[in-house]
Design a protein around this motif. Sequence first.
Motif, PDB file in Angstrom:
ATOM      1  N   GLU A 154       0.846  -1.188   0.000  1.00  0.00           N
ATOM      2  CA  GLU A 154       0.000   0.000   0.000  1.00  0.00           C
ATOM      3  C   GLU A 154       0.884   1.241   0.000  1.00  0.00           C
ATOM      4  O   GLU A 154       2.017   1.217   0.512  1.00  0.00           O
ATOM      5  CB  GLU A 154      -0.906  -0.007   1.248  1.00  0.00           C
ATOM      6  N   PHE A 155       0.388   2.323  -0.587  1.00  0.00           N
ATOM      7  CA  PHE A 155       1.129   3.574  -0.585  1.00  0.00           C
ATOM      8  C   PHE A 155       1.200   4.148   0.826  1.00  0.00           C
ATOM      9  O   PHE A 155       0.323   3.903   1.658  1.00  0.00           O
ATOM     10  CB  PHE A 155       0.470   4.586  -1.530  1.00  0.00           C
ATOM     11  N   MET A 156       2.232   4.924   1.083  1.00  0.00           N
ATOM     12  CA  MET A 156       2.397   5.598   2.368  1.00  0.00           C
ATOM     13  C   MET A 156       1.541   6.870   2.357  1.00  0.00           C
ATOM     14  O   MET A 156       1.844   7.822   1.643  1.00  0.00           O
ATOM     15  CB  MET A 156       3.861   5.953   2.592  1.00  0.00           C
ATOM     16  N   SER A 157       0.472   6.871   3.135  1.00  0.00           N
ATOM     17  CA  SER A 157      -0.410   8.038   3.168  1.00  0.00           C
ATOM     18  C   SER A 157       0.195   9.128   4.050  1.00  0.00           C
ATOM     19  O   SER A 157       1.064   8.860   4.895  1.00  0.00           O
ATOM     20  CB  SER A 157      -1.782   7.640   3.710  1.00  0.00           C
ATOM     21  N   PRO A 158      -0.248  10.384   3.883  1.00  0.00           N
ATOM     22  CA  PRO A 158       0.281  11.467   4.718  1.00  0.00           C
ATOM     23  C   PRO A 158       0.090  11.226   6.213  1.00  0.00           C
ATOM     24  O   PRO A 158       0.944  11.588   7.022  1.00  0.00           O
ATOM     25  CB  PRO A 158      -0.515  12.686   4.240  1.00  0.00           C
ATOM     26  N   SER A 294      -3.517  20.899 -18.768  1.00  0.00           N
ATOM     27  CA  SER A 294      -4.833  20.955 -18.125  1.00  0.00           C
ATOM     28  C   SER A 294      -5.210  19.569 -17.606  1.00  0.00           C
ATOM     29  O   SER A 294      -5.722  19.418 -16.480  1.00  0.00           O
ATOM     30  CB  SER A 294      -5.892  21.461 -19.114  1.00  0.00           C
ATOM     31  N   TYR A 295      -4.959  18.550 -18.425  1.00  0.00           N
ATOM     32  CA  TYR A 295      -5.229  17.171 -18.004  1.00  0.00           C
ATOM     33  C   TYR A 295      -4.335  16.795 -16.830  1.00  0.00           C
ATOM     34  O   TYR A 295      -4.783  16.170 -15.856  1.00  0.00           O
ATOM     35  CB  TYR A 295      -5.003  16.214 -19.173  1.00  0.00           C
ATOM     36  N   PHE A 296      -3.078  17.191 -16.900  1.00  0.00           N
ATOM     37  CA  PHE A 296      -2.141  16.929 -15.807  1.00  0.00           C
ATOM     38  C   PHE A 296      -2.654  17.542 -14.505  1.00  0.00           C
ATOM     39  O   PHE A 296      -2.631  16.905 -13.445  1.00  0.00           O
ATOM     40  CB  PHE A 296      -0.757  17.487 -16.156  1.00  0.00           C
ATOM     41  N   GLY A 297      -3.142  18.775 -14.572  1.00  0.00           N
ATOM     42  CA  GLY A 297      -3.652  19.445 -13.382  1.00  0.00           C
ATOM     43  C   GLY A 297      -4.857  18.740 -12.788  1.00  0.00           C
ATOM     44  O   GLY A 297      -4.973  18.584 -11.571  1.00  0.00           O
ATOM     45  N   ARG A 298      -5.782  18.299 -13.666  1.00  0.00           N
ATOM     46  CA  ARG A 298      -6.975  17.588 -13.183  1.00  0.00           C
ATOM     47  C   ARG A 298      -6.598  16.257 -12.545  1.00  0.00           C
ATOM     48  O   ARG A 298      -7.133  15.873 -11.503  1.00  0.00           O
ATOM     49  CB  ARG A 298      -7.956  17.366 -14.342  1.00  0.00           C
ATOM     50  N   LEU A 299      -5.665  15.554 -13.181  1.00  0.00           N
ATOM     51  CA  LEU A 299      -5.235  14.260 -12.658  1.00  0.00           C
ATOM     52  C   LEU A 299      -4.515  14.437 -11.318  1.00  0.00           C
ATOM     53  O   LEU A 299      -4.717  13.654 -10.380  1.00  0.00           O
ATOM     54  CB  LEU A 299      -4.307  13.579 -13.672  1.00  0.00           C
ATOM     55  N   PHE A 300      -3.697  15.479 -11.219  1.00  0.00           N
ATOM     56  CA  PHE A 300      -2.974  15.750  -9.977  1.00  0.00           C
ATOM     57  C   PHE A 300      -3.969  16.019  -8.843  1.00  0.00           C
ATOM     58  O   PHE A 300      -3.829  15.475  -7.733  1.00  0.00           O
ATOM     59  CB  PHE A 300      -2.050  16.953 -10.162  1.00  0.00           C
ATOM     60  N   GLU A 301      -4.976  16.838  -9.121  1.00  0.00           N
ATOM     61  CA  GLU A 301      -5.953  17.172  -8.084  1.00  0.00           C
ATOM     62  C   GLU A 301      -6.746  15.934  -7.670  1.00  0.00           C
ATOM     63  O   GLU A 301      -7.077  15.764  -6.487  1.00  0.00           O
ATOM     64  CB  GLU A 301      -6.894  18.259  -8.594  1.00  0.00           C
ATOM     65  N   LYS A 302      -7.037  15.060  -8.622  1.00  0.00           N
ATOM     66  CA  LYS A 302      -7.767  13.828  -8.310  1.00  0.00           C
ATOM     67  C   LYS A 302      -6.979  12.957  -7.339  1.00  0.00           C
ATOM     68  O   LYS A 302      -7.542  12.396  -6.380  1.00  0.00           O
ATOM     69  CB  LYS A 302      -8.050  13.058  -9.607  1.00  0.00           C
ATOM     70  N   HIS A 303      -5.684  12.839  -7.548  1.00  0.00           N
ATOM     71  CA  HIS A 303      -4.867  11.946  -6.724  1.00  0.00           C
ATOM     72  C   HIS A 303      -4.384  12.601  -5.440  1.00  0.00           C
ATOM     73  O   HIS A 303      -4.261  11.942  -4.402  1.00  0.00           O
ATOM     74  CB  HIS A 303      -3.658  11.450  -7.528  1.00  0.00           C
ATOM     75  N   MET A 304      -4.079  13.879  -5.478  1.00  0.00           N
ATOM     76  CA  MET A 304      -3.463  14.553  -4.339  1.00  0.00           C
ATOM     77  C   MET A 304      -4.427  15.434  -3.552  1.00  0.00           C
ATOM     78  O   MET A 304      -4.090  15.931  -2.475  1.00  0.00           O
ATOM     79  CB  MET A 304      -2.271  15.400  -4.800  1.00  0.00           C
ATOM     80  N   GLY A 305      -5.625  15.657  -4.098  1.00  0.00           N
ATOM     81  CA  GLY A 305      -6.626  16.427  -3.376  1.00  0.00           C
ATOM     82  C   GLY A 305      -6.458  17.932  -3.453  1.00  0.00           C
ATOM     83  O   GLY A 305      -7.180  18.677  -2.782  1.00  0.00           O
TER      84      GLY A 305
END
Length: 315
Positions: A154-158, A294-305
Amino acid sequence: MKQENPKELMFDLASRVGTPLNMSAAALDSLGLRDIKVIDLLPDMLIMIRSVLAKEDFIFERNPVTIIKNGLMISFQNVFADRQAAAHNGHHHERAHVRITPLHLGSTVRFSKETQLRQITILIDINFLKQFLGKDESRFHYLFDLERTFWIEEFMSPEIAALVDEVLGVNEGILLPDFFYKHHCMGMIYYLFRNLSRRETISHQHMNVTEIDGIYRVRNAMASSLDKSIPIAELVKISGMNEQKLRKLFIQVFGKGLSDYHQHIRIIEAARLLKEEKLSVSEAGYHLGFTNLSYFGRLFEKHMGTKPKKWSGKL
């Protein structure tokens, strides 16, 4: 809590947990064991904190752990008190992650030269863990079927990272050390299981060592190709299994499909580039093969909040 020469403690600990090291002290030197700390909370759990910097390529076979008859090994891998300094010290690091395996499963442990590793490993009794989980135990039944070989990452969450930092930063004179370590490690386990509860419900199947190795070859190949996707036919070839089994076992281990996992580790790397390397949003995006920012920004926000610009300005 036991403090002594790290090398002597490593040999003593390995024998005690039932996995004696069949090597000389000189051979162990190549592992570059820097420090080790043991917190004995048996029969419920045993906590080990250690740091290594491999001087040479190093490999050894780890036997099943016997100090706890029915238990799990939960290892928080590549945790650094100063992650930014660790990222710039010239050594190789895997991304921080959490790994769960049954104690009865032996494994081949490999370190490449100049690889640095810091980990917090918890050996925990299954009955104690079940008591901790309470009525939610049934949601994680696949972890308690010891007749099946499983391997979960599992990924290391904050939230986990914050508790890890507190554990690594504690001084030797801390009040009630056993209470402190148990409290924080159970907190880490709580957030780990919270994350596992968000995974898609699937039927888990037995995995042998060859299949586990194949899954990690695929994972490593994707981690080495963050700027572009690897064709599924090539991933199938790397794995040594058919496509259906590869897709199923990959989700079983990592909780994400092949494409979703690749996108996620790309965004994690983007977050690192923005925060630690101080790249601009466009530089990070182009570096990772995103031509549509723009796609990069949307994807980043989806994963990183959060949006990438806000992320780079976060403390």
